[in-house]
Design a protein around this motif. Sequence first.
Motif, PDB file in Angstrom:
ATOM      1  N   CYS A 132       0.817  -1.230   0.000  1.00  0.00           N
ATOM      2  CA  CYS A 132       0.000   0.000   0.000  1.00  0.00           C
ATOM      3  C   CYS A 132       0.839   1.264   0.000  1.00  0.00           C
ATOM      4  O   CYS A 132       0.337   2.341  -0.338  1.00  0.00           O
ATOM      5  N   LEU A 133       2.096   1.147   0.394  1.00  0.00           N
ATOM      6  CA  LEU A 133       2.943   2.334   0.530  1.00  0.00           C
ATOM      7  C   LEU A 133       3.104   3.084  -0.782  1.00  0.00           C
ATOM      8  O   LEU A 133       3.007   4.316  -0.826  1.00  0.00           O
ATOM      9  N   TRP A 134       3.310   2.353  -1.874  1.00  0.00           N
ATOM     10  CA  TRP A 134       3.709   3.011  -3.124  1.00  0.00           C
ATOM     11  C   TRP A 134       2.594   3.840  -3.759  1.00  0.00           C
ATOM     12  O   TRP A 134       2.867   4.966  -4.217  1.00  0.00           O
ATOM     13  N   PRO A 135       1.349   3.373  -3.842  1.00  0.00           N
ATOM     14  CA  PRO A 135       0.303   4.266  -4.366  1.00  0.00           C
ATOM     15  C   PRO A 135       0.136   5.536  -3.533  1.00  0.00           C
ATOM     16  O   PRO A 135      -0.083   6.623  -4.085  1.00  0.00           O
ATOM     17  N   VAL A 136       0.263   5.395  -2.213  1.00  0.00           N
ATOM     18  CA  VAL A 136       0.105   6.565  -1.343  1.00  0.00           C
ATOM     19  C   VAL A 136       1.272   7.535  -1.542  1.00  0.00           C
ATOM     20  O   VAL A 136       1.075   8.748  -1.716  1.00  0.00           O
ATOM     21  N   ILE A 178      -3.903  12.656  -2.571  1.00  0.00           N
ATOM     22  CA  ILE A 178      -3.697  11.702  -1.477  1.00  0.00           C
ATOM     23  C   ILE A 178      -4.874  10.748  -1.393  1.00  0.00           C
ATOM     24  O   ILE A 178      -4.704   9.532  -1.226  1.00  0.00           O
ATOM     25  N   ALA A 179      -6.092  11.284  -1.541  1.00  0.00           N
ATOM     26  CA  ALA A 179      -7.290  10.448  -1.462  1.00  0.00           C
ATOM     27  C   ALA A 179      -7.290   9.390  -2.566  1.00  0.00           C
ATOM     28  O   ALA A 179      -7.650   8.236  -2.336  1.00  0.00           O
ATOM     29  N   THR A 180      -6.864   9.780  -3.765  1.00  0.00           N
ATOM     30  CA  THR A 180      -6.792   8.813  -4.871  1.00  0.00           C
ATOM     31  C   THR A 180      -5.769   7.726  -4.577  1.00  0.00           C
ATOM     32  O   THR A 180      -6.024   6.530  -4.788  1.00  0.00           O
ATOM     33  N   GLY A 181      -4.611   8.118  -4.072  1.00  0.00           N
ATOM     34  CA  GLY A 181      -3.581   7.142  -3.736  1.00  0.00           C
ATOM     35  C   GLY A 181      -4.023   6.187  -2.646  1.00  0.00           C
ATOM     36  O   GLY A 181      -3.774   4.978  -2.720  1.00  0.00           O
ATOM     37  N   ALA A 241     -16.338   7.229  -2.272  1.00  0.00           N
ATOM     38  CA  ALA A 241     -17.199   8.255  -1.678  1.00  0.00           C
ATOM     39  C   ALA A 241     -16.367   9.296  -0.936  1.00  0.00           C
ATOM     40  O   ALA A 241     -16.607  10.511  -1.050  1.00  0.00           O
ATOM     41  N   GLY A 242     -15.366   8.825  -0.184  1.00  0.00           N
ATOM     42  CA  GLY A 242     -14.492   9.769   0.518  1.00  0.00           C
ATOM     43  C   GLY A 242     -13.678  10.615  -0.433  1.00  0.00           C
ATOM     44  O   GLY A 242     -13.489  11.816  -0.212  1.00  0.00           O
ATOM     45  N   ALA A 247     -12.304  15.586  -3.406  1.00  0.00           N
ATOM     46  CA  ALA A 247     -11.923  16.073  -4.736  1.00  0.00           C
ATOM     47  C   ALA A 247     -13.091  16.655  -5.509  1.00  0.00           C
ATOM     48  O   ALA A 247     -12.915  17.075  -6.648  1.00  0.00           O
ATOM     49  N   GLY A 248     -14.286  16.679  -4.909  1.00  0.00           N
ATOM     50  CA  GLY A 248     -15.454  17.182  -5.631  1.00  0.00           C
ATOM     51  C   GLY A 248     -15.287  18.617  -6.082  1.00  0.00           C
ATOM     52  O   GLY A 248     -15.655  18.977  -7.204  1.00  0.00           O
ATOM     53  N   TRP A 249     -14.691  19.427  -5.216  1.00  0.00           N
ATOM     54  CA  TRP A 249     -14.485  20.834  -5.586  1.00  0.00           C
ATOM     55  C   TRP A 249     -13.548  20.955  -6.780  1.00  0.00           C
ATOM     56  O   TRP A 249     -13.709  21.827  -7.632  1.00  0.00           O
TER      57      TRP A 249
END
Length: 258
Positions: A132-136, A178-181, A241-242, A247-249
């Motif tokens: 999980c480290l690398w996408p983040v 960050i949220a996407t990662g 959803a999060g 990122a909605g804005w």
Amino acid sequence: MRHRLVHVGKGLTGLLLLVVLYEAGRASGVFPDEAMPSTIAIVTSAFQEVFSGSLGTATGDTLHAWALGLLSACAVGIPAGMALGASRWADSLAKVTVEFLRPVPAVALVPVAVISFGLEIGMQVFLIGFACLWPVLIGTRHGVRAIDPLMIDSARMLGLSRREIAVRVSLPATAPAIATGVRLAASLGVVVAVAAEIVTGSPGLGQYLTQAQQGGDDAAAFAAVLISGVLGLTVNALFVAGENRLAGWQQQSTEGRR
């Protein structure tokens, strides 16, 4: 609401098509009928085993290791990604190491993890956290690099310190990346958690699946696969959803410029 209902309907239609193809494969002999239980048998076994406690306990064990691994990856990956994104010197220094370690499959590190942590939960957390480290980290790094330099310059002109710029400017601006990662890492973490349990026999869905298969209970084995899929789907939906909330804005701003 109408758009969401249509979206959900399409997803359910695709799932129904998958079930039809599976049952058609069983009926036509493409799949061996004696080793491939019916959809009804799989779903029934899943409900029975989840509520009887055995499969429910295994799911809880997998979720526990997954959550700790993802949190560990975020605790390391977000600060490291921000540092690499903010400093060209640090990014150049770490580039070779990151590119060397990133392609290594987490499951390939099972022998190292077992030697270091045994078969306790620390082994699972290490493997999940590594994957999980690398996408983040990469998502955070790219997010920092994408910040408009004028924002940083304006913050400096207002007298903000480096720490204040990082907390009050860089972190909020990087939040969508960050949220996407984290979303990508969360889905990957479920895969690694189950795979590690299958390979090492540590408690969780992977261990349950292996024991059911070895015991000749094909319906229970497929039920574990079904619950793993449901778990991955649920995790992805929650993180999507999060991500949309964070990122909605940004999406609205992009649409407005168009």
